[in-house]
Design a protein around this motif. Structure first.
Motif, mmCIF file in Angstrom:
data_model
loop_
_atom_site.group_PDB
_atom_site.id
_atom_site.type_symbol
_atom_site.label_atom_id
_atom_site.label_comp_id
_atom_site.label_asym_id
_atom_site.label_seq_id
_atom_site.Cartn_x
_atom_site.Cartn_y
_atom_site.Cartn_z
ATOM 1 N N GLN A 133 33.460 5.228 -78.166
ATOM 2 C CA GLN A 133 32.327 4.980 -77.279
ATOM 3 C C GLN A 133 31.313 6.099 -77.456
ATOM 4 O O GLN A 133 31.647 7.277 -77.356
ATOM 5 N N ILE A 134 30.103 5.733 -77.737
ATOM 6 C CA ILE A 134 29.006 6.689 -77.859
ATOM 7 C C ILE A 134 28.202 6.589 -76.568
ATOM 8 O O ILE A 134 27.717 5.504 -76.225
ATOM 9 N N THR A 169 18.505 6.121 -75.350
ATOM 10 C CA THR A 169 19.409 5.328 -76.174
ATOM 11 C C THR A 169 20.504 4.776 -75.273
ATOM 12 O O THR A 169 20.990 5.467 -74.372
ATOM 13 N N LYS A 216 37.503 2.803 -83.279
ATOM 14 C CA LYS A 216 36.339 2.500 -82.446
ATOM 15 C C LYS A 216 36.213 3.583 -81.389
ATOM 16 O O LYS A 216 37.195 3.970 -80.759
ATOM 17 N N ARG A 258 26.926 2.709 -76.586
ATOM 18 C CA ARG A 258 27.327 1.701 -77.554
ATOM 19 C C ARG A 258 28.682 2.055 -78.144
ATOM 20 O O ARG A 258 29.155 3.180 -78.010
ATOM 21 N N THR A 259 29.268 1.105 -78.824
ATOM 22 C CA THR A 259 30.529 1.330 -79.514
ATOM 23 C C THR A 259 30.232 1.654 -80.966
ATOM 24 O O THR A 259 29.442 0.978 -81.607
ATOM 25 N N GLY A 260 30.865 2.694 -81.471
ATOM 26 C CA GLY A 260 30.689 3.091 -82.858
ATOM 27 C C GLY A 260 32.030 3.114 -83.568
ATOM 28 O O GLY A 260 33.076 2.863 -82.962
ATOM 29 N N VAL A 261 32.005 3.417 -84.839
ATOM 30 C CA VAL A 261 33.221 3.490 -85.651
ATOM 31 C C VAL A 261 33.289 4.873 -86.282
ATOM 32 O O VAL A 261 32.346 5.316 -86.930
ATOM 33 N N ARG A 262 34.426 5.552 -86.081
ATOM 34 C CA ARG A 262 34.621 6.889 -86.653
ATOM 35 C C ARG A 262 34.834 6.731 -88.165
ATOM 36 O O ARG A 262 35.741 6.020 -88.598
#
Length: 85
Positions: free
Chosen positions: A64-65, A49, A62, A52-56
């Motif tokens: 970083q994953i 994988t 924002k 990517r950037t995610g949202v909590r």
């Protein structure tokens, strides 16, 4: 483990050891990046994988994953057909 013992004639302890050994082998293969096919059940594989950037959730912050690996499973057509009739 009773079902395995009943179907194989092994003791419950032997059945537990056999299933545990099989699962350990599957885990070792996946950790090594190998695919594992269990006939009539399906195929397990490891896929990379991307980061990517995610949202909590809840805060909309924002985050970083990091890149990683995930286990993927594809069901065998015989299993799919037997479940769907």
């Amino acid at each position: 483990m009773e079902t395995v013992a009943d179907k194989t004639g092994l003791t419950k302890k032997q059945s537990e050891q056999a299933v545990s050994a099989m699962l350990d082998r599957v885990l070792t293969a996946l950790q090594g990046g190998q695919n594992v096919t269990l006939p009539g059940l399906g195929t397990f594989s490891v896929k990379a994988t991307a980061a990517r950037t995610g949202v909590r959730p809840g805060t909309s912050e924002k985050i970083q994953i990091p890149a990683g690996r995930k286990v993927s499973y594809k069901v065998a057509s015989t299993l799919k057909e037997s479940v769907n009739g």
